[in-house]
Design an enzyme around this catalytic site. Structure first.
Site, PDB file in Angstrom:
ATOM      1  N   LEU A  15       0.827  -1.216   0.000  1.00 17.27           N
ATOM      2  CA  LEU A  15       0.000   0.000   0.000  1.00 17.27           C
ATOM      3  C   LEU A  15       0.860   1.266   0.000  1.00 17.27           C
ATOM      4  O   LEU A  15       0.334   2.381  -0.076  1.00 17.27           O
ATOM      5  CB  LEU A  15      -0.892   0.021   1.253  1.00 17.27           C
ATOM      6  N   THR A  61      11.099  -3.743   1.601  1.00 20.75           N
ATOM      7  CA  THR A  61      10.278  -4.716   2.308  1.00 20.75           C
ATOM      8  C   THR A  61      10.794  -6.133   2.055  1.00 20.75           C
ATOM      9  O   THR A  61      11.872  -6.310   1.463  1.00 20.75           O
ATOM     10  CB  THR A  61       8.782  -4.512   1.963  1.00 20.75           C
ATOM     11  N   LYS A  65      15.166  -6.571   3.544  1.00 19.01           N
ATOM     12  CA  LYS A  65      15.525  -5.622   4.616  1.00 19.01           C
ATOM     13  C   LYS A  65      16.934  -5.848   5.156  1.00 19.01           C
ATOM     14  O   LYS A  65      17.548  -4.926   5.669  1.00 19.01           O
ATOM     15  CB  LYS A  65      14.507  -5.692   5.755  1.00 19.01           C
ATOM     16  N   ASP A  77      21.991   4.274  13.743  1.00 21.99           N
ATOM     17  CA  ASP A  77      22.181   3.400  14.913  1.00 21.99           C
ATOM     18  C   ASP A  77      21.040   2.394  15.030  1.00 21.99           C
ATOM     19  O   ASP A  77      21.249   1.232  15.382  1.00 21.99           O
ATOM     20  CB  ASP A  77      22.240   4.241  16.204  1.00 21.99           C
ATOM     21  N   ASP A 101      10.376   1.106  11.157  1.00 23.07           N
ATOM     22  CA  ASP A 101       9.354   0.176  11.680  1.00 23.07           C
ATOM     23  C   ASP A 101       9.195   0.341  13.192  1.00 23.07           C
ATOM     24  O   ASP A 101       8.082   0.273  13.720  1.00 23.07           O
ATOM     25  CB  ASP A 101       9.735  -1.280  11.378  1.00 23.07           C
ATOM     26  N   ALA A 129      11.042  -7.890  12.500  1.00 26.71           N
ATOM     27  CA  ALA A 129       9.935  -7.124  13.090  1.00 26.71           C
ATOM     28  C   ALA A 129      10.012  -7.168  14.615  1.00 26.71           C
ATOM     29  O   ALA A 129       9.826  -6.150  15.296  1.00 26.71           O
ATOM     30  CB  ALA A 129       8.593  -7.675  12.605  1.00 26.71           C
ATOM     31  N   ASN A 148       9.568 -17.329  21.237  1.00 30.52           N
ATOM     32  CA  ASN A 148       9.658 -17.623  19.808  1.00 30.52           C
ATOM     33  C   ASN A 148       9.645 -19.121  19.610  1.00 30.52           C
ATOM     34  O   ASN A 148      10.008 -19.877  20.520  1.00 30.52           O
ATOM     35  CB  ASN A 148      10.976 -17.044  19.241  1.00 30.52           C
ATOM     36  N   LYS A 153      17.172 -18.662  18.920  1.00 30.87           N
ATOM     37  CA  LYS A 153      17.341 -17.339  18.289  1.00 30.87           C
ATOM     38  C   LYS A 153      17.381 -16.232  19.338  1.00 30.87           C
ATOM     39  O   LYS A 153      17.946 -15.169  19.117  1.00 30.87           O
ATOM     40  CB  LYS A 153      16.196 -17.063  17.318  1.00 30.87           C
ATOM     41  N   TYR A 211      -1.283  -6.857   8.869  1.00 30.42           N
ATOM     42  CA  TYR A 211      -2.489  -6.047   8.668  1.00 30.42           C
ATOM     43  C   TYR A 211      -3.583  -6.773   7.884  1.00 30.42           C
ATOM     44  O   TYR A 211      -4.013  -6.366   6.830  1.00 30.42           O
ATOM     45  CB  TYR A 211      -2.220  -4.633   8.135  1.00 30.42           C
TER      46      TYR A 211
HETATM   47  P1  NDP Z   1      10.946 -12.913   9.688  1.00 31.47           P
HETATM   48  O1  NDP Z   1      10.844 -13.887   8.568  1.00 31.47           O
HETATM   49  O2  NDP Z   1      12.254 -12.221   9.933  1.00 31.47           O
HETATM   50  O3  NDP Z   1      10.535 -13.650  11.082  1.00 31.47           O
HETATM   51  C1  NDP Z   1       9.475 -14.541  11.092  1.00 31.47           C
HETATM   52  C2  NDP Z   1       9.108 -14.890  12.558  1.00 31.47           C
HETATM   53  O4  NDP Z   1       7.909 -15.691  12.486  1.00 31.47           O
HETATM   54  C3  NDP Z   1      10.144 -15.716  13.304  1.00 31.47           C
HETATM   55  O5  NDP Z   1      10.105 -15.379  14.669  1.00 31.47           O
HETATM   56  C4  NDP Z   1       9.647 -17.159  13.074  1.00 31.47           C
HETATM   57  O6  NDP Z   1      10.018 -18.081  14.081  1.00 31.47           O
HETATM   58  C5  NDP Z   1       8.148 -16.934  13.177  1.00 31.47           C
HETATM   59  N1  NDP Z   1       7.406 -17.998  12.505  1.00 31.47           N
HETATM   60  C6  NDP Z   1       7.312 -18.231  11.177  1.00 31.47           C
HETATM   61  N2  NDP Z   1       6.522 -19.303  10.945  1.00 31.47           N
HETATM   62  C7  NDP Z   1       6.127 -19.782  12.167  1.00 31.47           C
HETATM   63  C8  NDP Z   1       5.295 -20.846  12.606  1.00 31.47           C
HETATM   64  N3  NDP Z   1       4.704 -21.669  11.725  1.00 31.47           N
HETATM   65  N4  NDP Z   1       5.083 -21.013  13.927  1.00 31.47           N
HETATM   66  C9  NDP Z   1       5.655 -20.163  14.834  1.00 31.47           C
HETATM   67  N5  NDP Z   1       6.463 -19.133  14.475  1.00 31.47           N
HETATM   68  C10 NDP Z   1       6.697 -18.946  13.168  1.00 31.47           C
HETATM   69  O7  NDP Z   1       9.784 -11.868   9.465  1.00 31.47           O
HETATM   70  P2  NDP Z   1       9.704 -10.331   9.933  1.00 31.47           P
HETATM   71  O8  NDP Z   1      10.198 -10.272  11.340  1.00 31.47           O
HETATM   72  O9  NDP Z   1      10.329  -9.466   8.925  1.00 31.47           O
HETATM   73  O10 NDP Z   1       8.136 -10.035   9.853  1.00 31.47           O
HETATM   74  C11 NDP Z   1       7.190 -10.658  10.728  1.00 31.47           C
HETATM   75  C12 NDP Z   1       5.811 -10.126  10.447  1.00 31.47           C
HETATM   76  O11 NDP Z   1       5.710  -8.746  10.799  1.00 31.47           O
HETATM   77  C13 NDP Z   1       5.419 -10.219   8.981  1.00 31.47           C
HETATM   78  O12 NDP Z   1       4.221 -10.953   8.922  1.00 31.47           O
HETATM   79  C14 NDP Z   1       5.156  -8.803   8.528  1.00 31.47           C
HETATM   80  O13 NDP Z   1       3.980  -8.769   7.746  1.00 31.47           O
HETATM   81  C15 NDP Z   1       4.942  -8.050   9.837  1.00 31.47           C
HETATM   82  N6  NDP Z   1       5.413  -6.651   9.735  1.00 31.47           N
HETATM   83  C16 NDP Z   1       4.475  -5.645   9.793  1.00 31.47           C
HETATM   84  C17 NDP Z   1       4.855  -4.314   9.677  1.00 31.47           C
HETATM   85  C18 NDP Z   1       3.805  -3.219   9.721  1.00 31.47           C
HETATM   86  O14 NDP Z   1       4.127  -2.071   9.379  1.00 31.47           O
HETATM   87  N7  NDP Z   1       2.605  -3.504  10.156  1.00 31.47           N
HETATM   88  C19 NDP Z   1       6.268  -3.935   9.506  1.00 31.47           C
HETATM   89  C20 NDP Z   1       7.174  -5.073   9.495  1.00 31.47           C
HETATM   90  C21 NDP Z   1       6.740  -6.368   9.583  1.00 31.47           C
HETATM   91  P3  NDP Z   1      11.382 -18.920  13.935  1.00 31.47           P
HETATM   92  O15 NDP Z   1      12.469 -17.990  14.396  1.00 31.47           O
HETATM   93  O16 NDP Z   1      11.198 -20.078  14.838  1.00 31.47           O
HETATM   94  O17 NDP Z   1      11.523 -19.308  12.496  1.00 31.47           O
END
Ligand code: NDP
Length: 260
Positions: A15, A61, A65, A77, A101, A129, A148, A153, A211
């Site tokens: 968006l 995105t 990132k 920083d 973010d 995130a 987590n 991690k 979202y």
């Molecule tokens: P990453 O890929 O870096 O991290 C993913 C996370 O999700 C990890 O902690 C991972 O756990 C966990 N995960 C994935 N699959 C599973 C599962 N099946 N069961 C349990 N845990 C799971 O993603 P990001 O940190 O970049 O983004 C995370 C979310 O945040 C995204 O969905 C994104 O849409 C949202 N976001 C929203 C923003 C906004 O402006 N509203 C801005 C930035 C992000 P593990 O370490 O065990 O793999």
């Protein structure tokens, strides 16, 4: 006319072009902002173009990132500590990477929980995130609880942030006021809730960073919980980006209307 865009793969769903184009029009800034979909094999070539100044600024995105960091001449920083860049802009001829973010997250949380600094907050996740959430909460003096799927991690994060780690099977022995979903669980329609119903029953506020109407959001709404808004987070981080891109205060109301 200055060129901007959102870099991702895939990115057509973003968006951000609606928000930034509406904002530039509103303040009379001579610029355009587009979706920029680049496949992983083409990223190096694309970033070389960016470094020549073809674009004045970019939002970044998934999945880039972290990958764009090596192309930055300077990192803020917050980008260094979070380990992720969602904003690229120029300082003279230097390409700067920063992260907005964390700012969007804390401002969106504050809208529904102005007293968040006094609350017990659980963050679920350990990706970029979650790191942005931890950065923001620590900056405001909060030491959140963190859990987590892959607990190892969390060990990698202990030198960067203050938090209390909790194994998922112990979550219900504790008491939380706010739960934050910073995982990608909920992006797919058949994904389960990232935490149990009884944990949601316990809290007063839920913040799902995704979202969409995830199962977590739907359940929390049914139970009359306060909901912090991922879309407000998107808006508020985008407003901060707009400042970096243009040097102008963001017209947040116009930007908000453009994405609703
Ligand atoms: P990453 O890929 O870096 O991290 C993913 C996370 O999700 C990890 O902690 C991972 O756990 C966990 N995960 C994935 N699959 C599973 C599962 N099946 N069961 C349990 N845990 C799971 O993603 P990001 O940190 O970049 O983004 C995370 C979310 O945040 C995204 O969905 C994104 O849409 C949202 N976001 C929203 C923003 C906004 O402006 N509203 C801005 C930035 C992000 P593990 O370490 O065990 O793999």
């Amino acid at each position: 006319m200055k060129k901007f865009g959102v870099l991702g793969f895939p990115v057509k769903h973003s968006l951000s072009p609606l928000m930034h184009n509406a904002a530039m029009k509103e303040v009379g800034f001579d610029g355009s902002y587009e979706h920029i979909e680049v496949a992983p094999d083409d990223l190096n070539c694309f970033m070389k173009r960016v470094k020549t100044g073809e674009f004045s600024g970019l939002s970044v995105t998934v999945p880039y990132k972290e990958a764009v960091i090596e192309y930055c001449d300077k990192l803020s920083d917050e980008a260094k500590l979070i380990g992720a860049v969602n904003t690229l802009y120029f300082d003279g001829t230097d390409l700067v990477g920063t992260n907005t973010d964390w700012y969007g997250f804390i401002k969106a949380l504050e809208e529904v929980e102005p007293g968040f600094a006094e609350k017990r907050i659980l963050v679920v996740g350990a990706g970029g995130a979650a790191r942005a959430c931890l950065y923001a909460l620590n900056k405001f003096g909060v030491e959140p609880y963190l859990t987590n799927r892959s607990m190892e991690k969390l060990d990698e994060m202990v030198n960067d942030f203050d938090f209390i780690s909790v194994e998922s099977d112990l979550l219900e022995d504790l008491d939380f006021d706010i739960v934050v979903n910073a995982t990608s669980v909920g992006l797919k329609e058949d994904d389960p809730m990232v935490v149990s119903e009884s944990l949601v029953d316990m809290v007063e506020t839920v913040f799902d960073l995704i979202y969409l109407d995830t199962k977590l959001v739907v359940y929390a709404r049914e139970k009359g919980k306060k909901l912090a808004s991922a879309k407000r987070m998107l808006l508020l981080q985008g407003g901060k980006q707009f400042e970096y891109f243009t040097g102008v205060n963001p017209p947040l109301e116009v930007m908000w209307k453009s994405i609703n």
